[in-house]
Scaffold this motif. Sequence first.
Motif, PDB file in Angstrom:
ATOM      1  N   ILE A 345       0.830  -1.199   0.000  1.00  0.00           N
ATOM      2  CA  ILE A 345       0.000   0.000   0.000  1.00  0.00           C
ATOM      3  C   ILE A 345       0.870   1.257   0.000  1.00  0.00           C
ATOM      4  O   ILE A 345       0.603   2.214  -0.729  1.00  0.00           O
ATOM      5  CB  ILE A 345      -0.954  -0.002   1.216  1.00  0.00           C
ATOM      6  CG1 ILE A 345      -1.944  -1.164   1.107  1.00  0.00           C
ATOM      7  CG2 ILE A 345      -1.696   1.319   1.316  1.00  0.00           C
ATOM      8  CD1 ILE A 345      -2.909  -1.248   2.274  1.00  0.00           C
ATOM      9  N   VAL A 346       1.933   1.253   0.808  1.00  0.00           N
ATOM     10  CA  VAL A 346       2.836   2.406   0.862  1.00  0.00           C
ATOM     11  C   VAL A 346       3.504   2.626  -0.491  1.00  0.00           C
ATOM     12  O   VAL A 346       3.547   3.747  -1.017  1.00  0.00           O
ATOM     13  CB  VAL A 346       3.889   2.227   1.969  1.00  0.00           C
ATOM     14  CG1 VAL A 346       4.938   3.338   1.892  1.00  0.00           C
ATOM     15  CG2 VAL A 346       3.240   2.215   3.343  1.00  0.00           C
ATOM     16  N   THR A 347       4.022   1.544  -1.071  1.00  0.00           N
ATOM     17  CA  THR A 347       4.670   1.657  -2.385  1.00  0.00           C
ATOM     18  C   THR A 347       3.692   2.171  -3.431  1.00  0.00           C
ATOM     19  O   THR A 347       4.023   3.051  -4.240  1.00  0.00           O
ATOM     20  CB  THR A 347       5.212   0.291  -2.828  1.00  0.00           C
ATOM     21  OG1 THR A 347       6.137  -0.190  -1.853  1.00  0.00           O
ATOM     22  CG2 THR A 347       5.908   0.395  -4.177  1.00  0.00           C
ATOM     23  N   GLY A 348       2.476   1.632  -3.418  1.00  0.00           N
ATOM     24  CA  GLY A 348       1.476   2.077  -4.381  1.00  0.00           C
ATOM     25  C   GLY A 348       1.113   3.537  -4.220  1.00  0.00           C
ATOM     26  O   GLY A 348       0.938   4.272  -5.205  1.00  0.00           O
ATOM     27  N   ALA A 349       0.975   3.996  -2.975  1.00  0.00           N
ATOM     28  CA  ALA A 349       0.628   5.389  -2.731  1.00  0.00           C
ATOM     29  C   ALA A 349       1.718   6.334  -3.243  1.00  0.00           C
ATOM     30  O   ALA A 349       1.433   7.398  -3.802  1.00  0.00           O
ATOM     31  CB  ALA A 349       0.389   5.615  -1.238  1.00  0.00           C
ATOM     32  N   VAL A 350       2.982   5.942  -3.048  1.00  0.00           N
ATOM     33  CA  VAL A 350       4.099   6.766  -3.541  1.00  0.00           C
ATOM     34  C   VAL A 350       4.091   6.823  -5.072  1.00  0.00           C
ATOM     35  O   VAL A 350       4.267   7.892  -5.676  1.00  0.00           O
ATOM     36  CB  VAL A 350       5.440   6.203  -3.033  1.00  0.00           C
ATOM     37  CG1 VAL A 350       6.617   6.898  -3.705  1.00  0.00           C
ATOM     38  CG2 VAL A 350       5.538   6.355  -1.511  1.00  0.00           C
ATOM     39  N   LEU A 351       3.880   5.663  -5.707  1.00  0.00           N
ATOM     40  CA  LEU A 351       3.821   5.644  -7.172  1.00  0.00           C
ATOM     41  C   LEU A 351       2.659   6.480  -7.698  1.00  0.00           C
ATOM     42  O   LEU A 351       2.790   7.178  -8.714  1.00  0.00           O
ATOM     43  CB  LEU A 351       3.680   4.199  -7.659  1.00  0.00           C
ATOM     44  CG  LEU A 351       4.923   3.324  -7.555  1.00  0.00           C
ATOM     45  CD1 LEU A 351       4.576   1.862  -7.826  1.00  0.00           C
ATOM     46  CD2 LEU A 351       5.986   3.801  -8.550  1.00  0.00           C
ATOM     47  N   LEU A 352       1.544   6.426  -7.004  1.00  0.00           N
ATOM     48  CA  LEU A 352       0.367   7.188  -7.425  1.00  0.00           C
ATOM     49  C   LEU A 352       0.654   8.684  -7.388  1.00  0.00           C
ATOM     50  O   LEU A 352       0.378   9.414  -8.356  1.00  0.00           O
ATOM     51  CB  LEU A 352      -0.812   6.853  -6.515  1.00  0.00           C
ATOM     52  CG  LEU A 352      -2.176   7.418  -6.884  1.00  0.00           C
ATOM     53  CD1 LEU A 352      -2.649   6.854  -8.211  1.00  0.00           C
ATOM     54  CD2 LEU A 352      -3.197   7.107  -5.794  1.00  0.00           C
ATOM     55  N   ALA A 353       1.208   9.144  -6.280  1.00  0.00           N
ATOM     56  CA  ALA A 353       1.520  10.572  -6.162  1.00  0.00           C
ATOM     57  C   ALA A 353       2.588  10.988  -7.171  1.00  0.00           C
ATOM     58  O   ALA A 353       2.490  12.056  -7.797  1.00  0.00           O
ATOM     59  CB  ALA A 353       1.991  10.886  -4.740  1.00  0.00           C
ATOM     60  N   GLY A 354       3.601  10.147  -7.350  1.00  0.00           N
ATOM     61  CA  GLY A 354       4.654  10.460  -8.312  1.00  0.00           C
ATOM     62  C   GLY A 354       4.134  10.526  -9.736  1.00  0.00           C
ATOM     63  O   GLY A 354       4.528  11.400 -10.520  1.00  0.00           O
ATOM     64  N   GLY A 355       3.257   9.601 -10.080  1.00  0.00           N
ATOM     65  CA  GLY A 355       2.689   9.600 -11.425  1.00  0.00           C
ATOM     66  C   GLY A 355       1.885  10.861 -11.704  1.00  0.00           C
ATOM     67  O   GLY A 355       2.006  11.469 -12.780  1.00  0.00           O
ATOM     68  N   PHE A 356       1.086  11.284 -10.733  1.00  0.00           N
ATOM     69  CA  PHE A 356       0.294  12.494 -10.943  1.00  0.00           C
ATOM     70  C   PHE A 356       1.164  13.750 -10.917  1.00  0.00           C
ATOM     71  O   PHE A 356       0.846  14.732 -11.598  1.00  0.00           O
ATOM     72  CB  PHE A 356      -0.815  12.596  -9.902  1.00  0.00           C
ATOM     73  CG  PHE A 356      -2.067  11.898 -10.319  1.00  0.00           C
ATOM     74  CD1 PHE A 356      -2.783  12.326 -11.419  1.00  0.00           C
ATOM     75  CD2 PHE A 356      -2.529  10.796  -9.623  1.00  0.00           C
ATOM     76  CE1 PHE A 356      -3.931  11.679 -11.827  1.00  0.00           C
ATOM     77  CE2 PHE A 356      -3.686  10.138 -10.017  1.00  0.00           C
ATOM     78  CZ  PHE A 356      -4.387  10.579 -11.129  1.00  0.00           C
ATOM     79  N   ALA A 357       2.237  13.711 -10.152  1.00  0.00           N
ATOM     80  CA  ALA A 357       3.161  14.843 -10.195  1.00  0.00           C
ATOM     81  C   ALA A 357       3.757  14.980 -11.591  1.00  0.00           C
ATOM     82  O   ALA A 357       3.921  16.097 -12.106  1.00  0.00           O
ATOM     83  CB  ALA A 357       4.267  14.653  -9.158  1.00  0.00           C
ATOM     84  N   GLY A 358       4.062  13.838 -12.216  1.00  0.00           N
ATOM     85  CA  GLY A 358       4.551  13.875 -13.593  1.00  0.00           C
ATOM     86  C   GLY A 358       3.508  14.404 -14.556  1.00  0.00           C
ATOM     87  O   GLY A 358       3.809  15.238 -15.422  1.00  0.00           O
ATOM     88  N   LEU A 359       2.259  13.953 -14.417  1.00  0.00           N
ATOM     89  CA  LEU A 359       1.188  14.449 -15.279  1.00  0.00           C
ATOM     90  C   LEU A 359       0.883  15.917 -15.017  1.00  0.00           C
ATOM     91  O   LEU A 359       0.357  16.610 -15.886  1.00  0.00           O
ATOM     92  CB  LEU A 359      -0.086  13.617 -15.062  1.00  0.00           C
ATOM     93  CG  LEU A 359      -0.059  12.176 -15.581  1.00  0.00           C
ATOM     94  CD1 LEU A 359      -1.353  11.459 -15.208  1.00  0.00           C
ATOM     95  CD2 LEU A 359       0.136  12.144 -17.092  1.00  0.00           C
TER      96      LEU A 359
END
Length: 533
Positions: A345-359
């Motif tokens: 869950i922690v890894t997924g949350a970080v990837l989610l935020a990082g992906g949207f920061a890129g977008l």
Amino acid sequence: MTDTTAANAHPRARREVLVALSGLLLALFVATLSSTVVTTALPKIIGALQGTQTQYTWIVTATLLTTTATTPIWGKLADLFSKKTLVQASVTVFVLGSLAAGLSQDPGQLIAARAVQGIGVGGVQALVQIALAAMIPPRERGRYSGYLSSVTAASTIGGPLLGGLIVDTSWLGWRWCFFIGIPVAAIALVLLQRTLRLPVIRRDNVKIDYLGATLIAAGVSVLLIWISFVGDAFDWASWQTAAMLAGTLVLLAIALWVETRAAEPIVPLGIVRQRTTALAITGSLAVGTAMFGAAVFLSQYFQAGRGYTATQAGLLTIPMMAGILVSSIVAGRLISRSGKVKPFIVTGAVLLAGGFAGLGTIDHTTSLVLMSAAMLCVGLGVGMTMQNFVLVVQNAVPLKDIGTASSTVSFFRSLGGTIGVSVLGAVLARHVEELTTHGTAVRAAYGDATGRIFLICAAVAALGILAAVLLKPVTLRTSLDKPDSAPSVARSVAIATEAVDATAPLDQTSVLSAADDPGPAPGEVRAQGKLGP
């Protein structure tokens, strides 16, 4: 060995579970598909019906709103009545809403039909998770949650592609975005009737908190109406703003008061106040905003901001769909193997935020390669978090509360998506208007404005990281119910057994009797009678 011990010690055979899940997964697929299949088709739908940008947003929001409002009701009913009958009822409501949407003649009719669709969608999405939770223990549930996430991913992200293909095919037309789900839903109903056999737990003096549900829906609706029209139909500093915000606060405050006194509250505050549930709710709000925001506004970006066709816009979202598919399946299997869910869950949350920061950095000229990488991160994040936030809550509550607890998390996830789409749509419309007023071309304006709304998504996703980090590390249990809840489960099984026909033998090779409260495992059944409706 008691019946309850047997049930906890011998989880259902995998083949048996998959057979029972066949109709549920198909129903989940078509219900979730209905929320996204229109996203790429919306520009043409609005053009054909001569609608506005606000109506564009509400065609999506109406479904999300009724899904959100009815999810806790379906969950509460699942703790009280036949889950099989409830699933069939929710699919039927969905079919009726789909038919009405396909026959709509103006935006108002379409929005109303989409609201009816949402009632059915709320039932299907809540009840599939509840049925799964009642059939298998949390430790093994990770494997099957991967199937749920995969189906949700395929329908959520694949919906725009299908919608694009439909509207770009001249002999079909946009109405088939709604008609296409009807035969699939009919097949799901047949499978549910043939494969799902569930015991019915009867309870006397049942009281459904319809008042609480109505107040919650009304409060959220007033808030969404304000978000949709503020800054356009009326100013931010106006009597309309004051009235709507005050109305929202009053309605939700009364709803809170009602929930503290209801015999069977729609949103049980005792469960919500638990640390695990509260954090899972916070994380689910972030995931809901991300998932629905990405599905709705990426399609609009590719068409309105980059000039791609509806089909091409759907194809361009494949990296996100692939990310959800891969991460949900792989993470689910690893969770079942280790029993540990927090690291994923922690890894997924970080990837989610990082992906949207890129977008959040995109404009109308951004490289598609960079966008694909960001979308892949968003997909990986959604796949690792969406079902697993529900899983940690299911692990923390006794089986008798599975329906209510699961639907409560789903409720707030849908709420995040509903408010998110409305807020993001309003921000996008205002920013596009500002840019076009200053001489920017409409296409460039949409492309440049979309980055701003994804930055908002990144900020919301960061809240999901905080919630994930604060979760207590736990090892998922291998029993269907919490050990301290075994006596109540045994009583529930006894009640179900007393209600069956004692003259016919139970055929355990073709009947899966697991969902309302756990019965004995295959081969351990001592009671006779055919369970379920």
